[in-house]
Design a protein around this motif. Structure first.
Motif, PDB file in Angstrom:
ATOM      1  N   UNK A  37       0.865  -1.190  -0.131  1.00 41.16           N
ATOM      2  CA  UNK A  37       0.155  -0.033   0.112  1.00 41.16           C
ATOM      3  C   UNK A  37       0.951   1.280  -0.105  1.00 41.16           C
ATOM      4  N   UNK A  38       0.297   2.509  -0.248  1.00 45.01           N
ATOM      5  CA  UNK A  38       0.799   3.618  -0.193  1.00 45.01           C
ATOM      6  C   UNK A  38       1.714   3.893   1.331  1.00 45.01           C
ATOM      7  N   UNK A  39       0.982   3.407   2.127  1.00 46.48           N
ATOM      8  CA  UNK A  39       1.389   3.526   3.598  1.00 46.48           C
ATOM      9  C   UNK A  39       2.574   2.769   3.788  1.00 46.48           C
ATOM     10  N   UNK A  40       2.403   1.504   3.425  1.00 45.44           N
ATOM     11  CA  UNK A  40       3.499   0.466   3.493  1.00 45.44           C
ATOM     12  C   UNK A  40       4.943   1.118   2.752  1.00 45.44           C
ATOM     13  N   UNK A  41       4.581   1.509   1.690  1.00 52.80           N
ATOM     14  CA  UNK A  41       5.921   2.153   0.776  1.00 52.80           C
ATOM     15  C   UNK A  41       6.329   3.263   1.522  1.00 52.80           C
ATOM     16  N   UNK A  42       5.385   3.980   2.338  1.00 50.36           N
ATOM     17  CA  UNK A  42       6.135   5.170   3.089  1.00 50.36           C
ATOM     18  C   UNK A  42       6.708   4.763   4.301  1.00 50.36           C
ATOM     19  N   UNK A  43       6.514   3.570   4.661  1.00 42.86           N
ATOM     20  CA  UNK A  43       7.226   2.917   5.766  1.00 42.86           C
ATOM     21  C   UNK A  43       8.615   2.430   5.380  1.00 42.86           C
ATOM     22  N   UNK A  44       8.488   2.101   4.109  1.00 36.77           N
ATOM     23  CA  UNK A  44       9.633   1.392   3.383  1.00 36.77           C
ATOM     24  C   UNK A  44      10.978   2.567   3.290  1.00 36.77           C
ATOM     25  N   UNK A  45      10.167   3.830   2.881  1.00 40.54           N
ATOM     26  CA  UNK A  45      11.088   4.996   2.658  1.00 40.54           C
ATOM     27  C   UNK A  45      11.093   5.647   3.906  1.00 40.54           C
ATOM     28  N   UNK A  46      10.758   5.334   5.044  1.00 39.83           N
ATOM     29  CA  UNK A  46      10.892   5.844   6.387  1.00 39.83           C
ATOM     30  C   UNK A  46      10.266   7.272   6.405  1.00 39.83           C
ATOM     31  N   UNK A  47       9.054   7.534   5.746  1.00 46.61           N
ATOM     32  CA  UNK A  47       8.242   8.590   5.941  1.00 46.61           C
ATOM     33  C   UNK A  47       7.475   8.524   7.438  1.00 46.61           C
ATOM     34  N   UNK A  48       7.475   9.553   8.168  1.00 48.24           N
ATOM     35  CA  UNK A  48       6.278   9.364   9.263  1.00 48.24           C
ATOM     36  C   UNK A  48       4.992   8.945   8.821  1.00 48.24           C
ATOM     37  N   UNK A  49       4.249   8.102   9.564  1.00 47.77           N
ATOM     38  CA  UNK A  49       3.139   7.843   9.547  1.00 47.77           C
ATOM     39  C   UNK A  49       2.079   9.096   9.402  1.00 47.77           C
ATOM     40  N   UNK A  50       2.370  10.198   9.949  1.00 43.21           N
ATOM     41  CA  UNK A  50       1.693  11.516   9.629  1.00 43.21           C
ATOM     42  C   UNK A  50       1.636  12.164   8.499  1.00 43.21           C
ATOM     43  N   UNK A  51       2.574  11.572   7.673  1.00 44.47           N
ATOM     44  CA  UNK A  51       2.666  12.152   6.161  1.00 44.47           C
ATOM     45  C   UNK A  51       1.651  11.791   5.088  1.00 44.47           C
ATOM     46  N   UNK A  52       0.866  12.660   4.677  1.00 46.53           N
ATOM     47  CA  UNK A  52      -0.216  12.135   3.794  1.00 46.53           C
ATOM     48  C   UNK A  52       0.344  12.271   2.142  1.00 46.53           C
ATOM     49  N   UNK A  53       0.242  11.371   1.299  1.00 43.68           N
ATOM     50  CA  UNK A  53       0.399  11.479   0.026  1.00 43.68           C
ATOM     51  C   UNK A  53      -0.960  11.945  -0.857  1.00 43.68           C
ATOM     52  N   UNK A  54      -0.776  12.729  -1.689  1.00 43.55           N
ATOM     53  CA  UNK A  54      -1.951  12.974  -2.642  1.00 43.55           C
ATOM     54  C   UNK A  54      -1.775  12.568  -3.886  1.00 43.55           C
ATOM     55  N   UNK A  55      -2.853  12.366  -4.555  1.00 39.19           N
ATOM     56  CA  UNK A  55      -2.726  11.787  -5.834  1.00 39.19           C
ATOM     57  C   UNK A  55      -3.582  10.516  -5.739  1.00 39.19           C
ATOM     58  N   UNK A 106      10.362   7.951  -6.621  1.00 39.42           N
ATOM     59  CA  UNK A 106      11.340   9.080  -6.714  1.00 39.42           C
ATOM     60  C   UNK A 106      11.790   9.336  -5.438  1.00 39.42           C
ATOM     61  N   UNK A 107      11.489   9.339  -4.281  1.00 34.83           N
ATOM     62  CA  UNK A 107      12.048   9.648  -2.980  1.00 34.83           C
ATOM     63  C   UNK A 107      13.324   9.165  -2.662  1.00 34.83           C
ATOM     64  N   UNK A 108      13.883   9.948  -1.635  1.00 34.69           N
ATOM     65  CA  UNK A 108      15.171   9.336  -1.136  1.00 34.69           C
ATOM     66  C   UNK A 108      14.619   9.031   0.387  1.00 34.69           C
ATOM     67  N   UNK A 109      14.972   7.858   1.192  1.00 37.43           N
ATOM     68  CA  UNK A 109      14.610   7.716   2.418  1.00 37.43           C
ATOM     69  C   UNK A 109      14.981   8.709   3.510  1.00 37.43           C
ATOM     70  N   UNK A 110      14.048   9.155   4.262  1.00 40.40           N
ATOM     71  CA  UNK A 110      13.919  10.066   5.256  1.00 40.40           C
ATOM     72  C   UNK A 110      15.213   9.852   6.204  1.00 40.40           C
ATOM     73  N   UNK A 111      15.226   8.454   6.778  1.00 41.55           N
ATOM     74  CA  UNK A 111      16.205   8.049   7.758  1.00 41.55           C
ATOM     75  C   UNK A 111      17.800   8.058   7.138  1.00 41.55           C
ATOM     76  N   UNK A 112      17.932   7.916   5.733  1.00 41.73           N
ATOM     77  CA  UNK A 112      19.231   7.790   5.328  1.00 41.73           C
ATOM     78  C   UNK A 112      19.572   9.158   5.275  1.00 41.73           C
ATOM     79  N   UNK A 113      18.923  10.253   4.590  1.00 39.52           N
ATOM     80  CA  UNK A 113      19.389  11.510   4.357  1.00 39.52           C
ATOM     81  C   UNK A 113      19.447  12.306   5.956  1.00 39.52           C
TER      82      UNK A 113
END
Length: 417
Positions: free
Chosen positions: A347-365, A376-383
């Protein structure tokens, strides 16, 4: 000299859904501008700013600029501490058309222009590992030299090869650094999994500090390892105990590796993080909605099935590199391969977890467009690891500085000769 307590400032190019921008924000940088051309990504940034998805985002909404960065006059941001961004990677991606320096989508020159016009104390540029390939070695050197001497600009009708030779000559023959100059450091290919990200995503970083900044910086050392994950899974079984499930039989293709691991000491590093560890506390994907309670972007996407070259990411390993896809359609990397032989799309949320975005971050579209943003994103925790170390270096330099940086009258003009 009194310690400077004013916040570090930055601008962010090619912001996308905000992975790098979030990391630098969390590291203490206050963004003066966020630049992105994709409408859905800009909607994502504005919506999260309005919702205050993470603390301190109240100023983001009015600072998101949608459009082509080649039309932005960056001089109004002169004096920021940091310029950060991941220029579009299609010209250098292993999965792209490999146009490189001849590809009109190459946005590295715009990043260099932003550095030249803003004169930041530091910059962070992230890109795909393809840029480090032998076929692009000359262009990588060219980019690094332009970032070292951003005021030595390319002349009208001058080929990039001739410009490169002129930069090389200046670099090897100049007895002093005249005008704006940077100490540029290049990271070898770094795997996000080695820094606690539940995804094998390889990236490079080019980090620079202005020559007047007293910087003793090196890329942070890895904290996690595959060896430790395999040891915990197949030697001690600690991984399965943590997951609360029965230890499975050792796969036949792992027997020799397990034998080797059992003879040595376990790595002192932490184990790689797996998809299971990243997503297991989420509810089952929603069949009829995107959101429920405080779980966002978690709708089930049907149609996942394996075929040759489309085998998914094993549940008990870090995800393969998430891809955006030519039309926003995920490939096999965006699909979970479960131990029981079943498959489904992240799911988009699971992919966001894989990219280490916080759960509060909503994706539009729509789903495909949201997955494009994540691919296209870079993992938050890496940067965040990189941004924290750069912020510390700049903070330490502030306390040691005696006089502010000034650019001589002769160097205020972009040098073309």
């Amino acid at each position: 000299m009194a310690k400077n307590t004013s916040p570090l400032t930055s601008i962010e190019l090619f912001t996308g859904a905000g992975g790098l921008a979030l990391a630098t924000h969390m590291a203490g940088f206050k963004h003066a501008g966020l630049f992105e051309w994709n409408a859905d990504a800009c909607d994502t940034l504005r919506a999260n700013a309005e919702a205050k998805a993470v603390p301190g985002l109240h100023g983001w909404k009015g600072r998101v600029s949608q459009g082509d960065v080649s039309h932005v006059a960056f001089r109004e941001f002169e004096g920021v501490d940091l310029v950060a961004g991941g220029p579009p990677c299609q010209p250098f991606s292993l999965g792209g058309k490999h146009g490189g320096m001849e590809d009109r989508r190459d946005m590295i020159p715009q990043f260099i222009r932003a550095v030249r016009e803003t004169k930041p104390r530091a910059f962070i540029m992230e890109n795909v590992r393809g840029l480090a390939r032998k076929s692009f070695a000359t262009y990588l050197e060219y980019s690094k030299l332009q970032l070292t001497y951003p005021e030595i600009i390319r002349k009208s009708a001058e080929s990039w090869e001739c410009h490169l030779r002129r930069l090389q000559q200046h670099h090897t023959s100049s007895p002093r650094q005249d005008g704006l100059a940077y100490n540029v450091l290049f990271s070898e290919v770094r795997n996000a999994a080695d820094y606690g990200v539940p995804q094998c995503r390889e990236r490079i970083f080019i980090v620079g500090f202005r020559s007047d900044v007293n910087a003793n910086w090196a890329f942070p050392a890895p904290t996690h390892s595959q060896e430790r994950l395999l040891h915990d899974q197949w030697v001690t079984g600690a991984y399965w105990e943590r997951a609360g499930i029965k230890r499975p039989k050792i796969p036949s293709n792992m027997l020799r590796k397990v034998e080797q691991l059992s003879k040595g000491n376990a790595s002192a590093q932490l184990p790689w993080k797996t998809i299971r560890e990243a997503v297991s506390d989420l509810p089952s994907p929603f069949a009829d909605r995107n959101h429920r309670g405080d779980v966002f972007n978690h709708r089930f996407q049907p149609g996942a099935k394996p075929y040759v070259g489309h085998t998914g990411s094993p549940f008990d390993a870090p995800s393969k590199t998430l891809k955006a896809g030519g039309h926003g359609v995920p490939g096999g990397e965006n699909m979970i391969a479960f131990p029981d032989g079943s498959y489904r799309y992240l799911t988009v949320r699971e992919a966001a977890r894989v990219q280490t975005f916080p759960d509060s971050w909503h994706f539009k579209g729509a789903w495909g467009e949201a997955m494009r943003q994540l691919g296209n994103a870079v993992p938050v925790d890496l940067v965040r690891v990189v941004a924290d170390s750069v912020a510390r270096t700049l903070g330490q330099s502030r306390t040691k500085a005696c006089t502010p940086h000034t650019t001589s009258t002769s160097s205020k003009r972009s040098r073309s000769s």
